[in-house]
Design a protein around this motif. Structure first.
Motif, PDB file in Angstrom:
ATOM      1  N   ALA A  77       0.829  -1.203   0.000  1.00 44.08           N
ATOM      2  CA  ALA A  77       0.000   0.000   0.000  1.00 44.08           C
ATOM      3  C   ALA A  77       0.866   1.257   0.000  1.00 44.08           C
ATOM      4  N   TRP A  78       0.296   2.307  -0.568  1.00 48.51           N
ATOM      5  CA  TRP A  78       0.945   3.608  -0.643  1.00 48.51           C
ATOM      6  C   TRP A  78      -0.065   4.654  -0.198  1.00 48.51           C
ATOM      7  N   ARG A 130      -3.542   3.850  -2.154  1.00 50.01           N
ATOM      8  CA  ARG A 130      -3.525   2.865  -3.241  1.00 50.01           C
ATOM      9  C   ARG A 130      -3.029   1.564  -2.645  1.00 50.01           C
ATOM     10  N   ARG A 173      -4.527   9.946  -0.257  1.00 50.25           N
ATOM     11  CA  ARG A 173      -4.924   8.936  -1.243  1.00 50.25           C
ATOM     12  C   ARG A 173      -4.268   7.592  -0.925  1.00 50.25           C
ATOM     13  N   ASN A 200      -0.485   8.700  -0.392  1.00 50.44           N
ATOM     14  CA  ASN A 200       0.130   9.843  -1.090  1.00 50.44           C
ATOM     15  C   ASN A 200       1.497   9.444  -1.659  1.00 50.44           C
ATOM     16  N   ASP A 201       1.534   8.242  -2.249  1.00 48.88           N
ATOM     17  CA  ASP A 201       2.736   7.696  -2.889  1.00 48.88           C
ATOM     18  C   ASP A 201       3.843   7.287  -1.913  1.00 48.88           C
ATOM     19  N   GLU A 235      -7.298  -4.850  -5.853  1.00 51.33           N
ATOM     20  CA  GLU A 235      -6.837  -3.480  -6.060  1.00 51.33           C
ATOM     21  C   GLU A 235      -7.731  -2.481  -5.346  1.00 51.33           C
ATOM     22  N   LEU A 236      -7.124  -1.357  -4.985  1.00 48.38           N
ATOM     23  CA  LEU A 236      -7.891  -0.309  -4.305  1.00 48.38           C
ATOM     24  C   LEU A 236      -7.240   1.036  -4.598  1.00 48.38           C
ATOM     25  N   ASP A 237      -8.057   2.054  -4.865  1.00 47.88           N
ATOM     26  CA  ASP A 237      -7.561   3.422  -5.032  1.00 47.88           C
ATOM     27  C   ASP A 237      -8.644   4.324  -4.464  1.00 47.88           C
ATOM     28  N   SER A 238      -8.376   4.917  -3.302  1.00 50.73           N
ATOM     29  CA  SER A 238      -9.460   5.634  -2.611  1.00 50.73           C
ATOM     30  C   SER A 238      -8.901   6.782  -1.783  1.00 50.73           C
ATOM     31  N   TRP A 239      -9.732   7.811  -1.592  1.00 57.93           N
ATOM     32  CA  TRP A 239      -9.396   8.843  -0.622  1.00 57.93           C
ATOM     33  C   TRP A 239      -9.601   8.277   0.763  1.00 57.93           C
TER      34      TRP A 239
END
Lengths: 405, 138
Positions: free
Chosen positions: A73-74, A130, A128, A76-77, A143-147
């Motif tokens: 997981a990341w 990811r 964010r 904010n990168d 997969e996941l991409d969420s605020w």
């Protein structure tokens, strides 16, 4: 006459407690002497605000639909540690955002990292997330991409392996032909600066040099919230040389700390970037020390003139574990703006904010005065000078063939 | 003789003016003395100069006006490096790198004082500041 924790807490509850900051205590002990000071003063508050790299936060983000056992997981990168249960993560303060050029173009900027993520969470900013997973029968999502916002997290707490070092090196640059970029800031060439990092007379562990009143379970100020000491910090080493007043002459005791991120104030939890070095977390820590007796009054009366720190070369000796300190200097000298080294006057620069240390000690004083903050007797003491294993350097056993024990 | 004044200004020279003796003409024409605090060519081939001008106040004003007519962008220096006071933690890491003492620690309050008057807009403090409270605008 000695006081107990219970007696002091009773005074806090009734509003009769007498609290001063460690800075105020210096003059009180100098004027009255420790015996009388111990009778008049019940509690001394301390504070420090500086970079504390060994910090981080545990978060539980809640289960997704479909469920996911997050393996990478990341936020904010910034890569966060996922080697825990499905949606538990650890945000390490010094992790740098992926894609940062690091020191490829020296000195690197290190503009964003784990400490900044922690600050953004505390400040209530959206971040964010990811994430990726390999998928299992019970956790099918991959997969996941969420605020993500701190208010939506189940738990979010700081869990810091090492904070609030009791004393520290003063960094100088004796041998390099250029300025060097370190976790002690930019250290100027030709002994051009002496960089120090402690609140000195206001610093928590310098006011209780043998940790008589701080140990496992002690309630503390952490990041603007009430938290606790959960263990001695990593590298805790009370075995080193001390002054006549008992104050270690270099880095010694440390604290493992814990506190609820949701209760913290972003003012005291700040992501910082050290040019050419990396990311760290500038964190505010404070303690409230019970003045149980004359000895504790004497300890908390410690002044900048009584505390000395080793001046260490960071251009060669620190990195290679060589050499000895050039000399020891007192915090009174360091705070005067310059010190004498090798027959030269060297300007000093702090990395730890005394202004904010003062603010924290003052804030904690008002918490104790208003009954919001009660004192705790340690559940268990830290290892002391006689029973601590001390500090070990890495035992390097190069692997050549099949030869492990 | 009227009172002398000192003024610190930031000059931006467009590419076409780089080979023109704008400054020497201006100081001769308006009887000023000058001190170059910083000079460089930016990535877009623009010239940038931080200048201290000394002379009679109305002469400085007239010289600035004349340079503007030639196509130079002129701004007072104190607008160029700023501190975000909400971000500054007064740690002190900047103090040692500031070459002019514009960033200095007050020994009583322990606050880092930023004196824009002494700042020559070198920009060294910008990446050194750990909470990144300093910024530079040219």
């Amino acid at each position: 006459m000695a006081k107990t924790y219970e007696e002091i807490n009773a005074k806090i509850r009734s509003g009769d407690v007498v609290v001063v900051t460690a800075e105020e205590m210096v003059g009180i002990v100098a004027d009255l002497g420790p015996a009388e000071a111990a009778q008049k003063i019940d509690v001394v508050t301390t504070g420090t605000f500086g970079p504390m790299c060994s910090s981080g936060a545990v978060i539980n983000v809640g289960h997704t639909t479909p469920r996911m056992k997050i393996t990478q997981a990341w936020i904010n990168d910034v890569r966060v540690e996922c080697g825990l249960a499905a949606v538990d993560m650890y945000i390490g303060a010094t992790a740098v955002a992926e894609g940062d050029p690091l020191n490829r173009e020296h000195p690197g900027l290190f503009s964003y990292g784990g400490a900044h993520v922690i600050h953004d969470l505390v400040a209530g900013h959206d971040v964010r997330l990811r994430a990726a997973a390999y998928g299992t029968d019970c956790y099918p999502r991959k997969e996941l991409d969420s605020w993500l916002n701190i208010r939506d997290l189940n738990e979010a707490y700081m869990l810091n392996p090492r904070n609030s070092y009791q004393n520290y090196n003063v960094a100088v640059n004796q041998f390099s032909d250029r300025d060097i970029y370190t976790y002690m800031g930019v250290v100027k060439k030709d002994l051009g600066s002496a960089n120090y990092c402690s609140a000195g007379q206001l610093s928590p562990l310098l006011n209780d040099p043998y940790q008589r009143t701080i140990g496992i379970g002690t309630r503390i100020f952490i990041g603007g919230a009430q938290g606790f000491v959960y263990w001695q910090g990593t590298q805790h080493d009370p075995t080193g040389e001390r002054t006549d007043g008992g104050v270690p002459k270099g880095g010694a005791a440390t604290l493992g700390t814990i506190g609820d991120l949701k209760q913290m104030d972003p003012r005291y939890v700040v992501g910082v970037s050290f040019l050419g070095y990396g990311v760290s977390l500038a964190l505010g820590i404070g303690t409230a020390i019970p003045i149980l007796d004359e000895e504790m009054a004497a300890f908390t009366g410690v002044s900048d003139a009584d505390i000395v720190a080793p001046v260490t070369d960071y251009s060669r000796n620190y990195g290679l574990n060589e050499g000895a300190p050039l000399r020891r200097v007192s915090y009174a000298e360091l705070k005067s703006g310059s010190i004498e080294l090798e027959g030269r006057t060297v300007p000093t620069t702090p990395l730890s904010s005394y202004v904010r240390a003062r603010e924290i000690a003052g804030e904690l004083k008002s918490w104790v005065q208003s009954g919001k903050f009660l004192l705790t007797e340690p559940v268990q003491a830290f290892p002391g000078p006689s029973d601590s294993p001390g500090f070990k350097m890495f035992n390097n056993r190069p692997v050549e063939e099949e030869g492990c024990e | 003789m009227s009172e002398m004044a000192e003024s610190r200004i930031v000059l931006h020279f467009p590419k076409k003016l780089l080979d023109q003796p704008v400054i020497s003409t201006a100081i001769q024409r308006y009887h000023l003395s000058f001190n170059i605090l910083r000079a460089n060519i930016t990535q877009d081939q623009e010239g940038l100069m931080v200048l201290g001008l000394e002379g009679e106040p109305q002469s400085i004003e007239a010289a600035v006006e004349w340079m503007r007519e030639q196509g130079v962008r002129v701004r007072p220096l104190d607008k160029d490096v700023t501190r975000d006071d909400a971000r500054c933690t007064h740690c002190g890491a900047c103090v040692v790198v500031c070459p002019t003492g514009a960033l200095a620690l007050d020994l009583d309050s322990r606050e880092v004082i930023f004196d824009a008057e002494q700042c020559v807009a070198c920009g060294i403090c910008v990446p050194v500041c750990p909470p990144r409270a300093m910024s530079i605008h040219f």
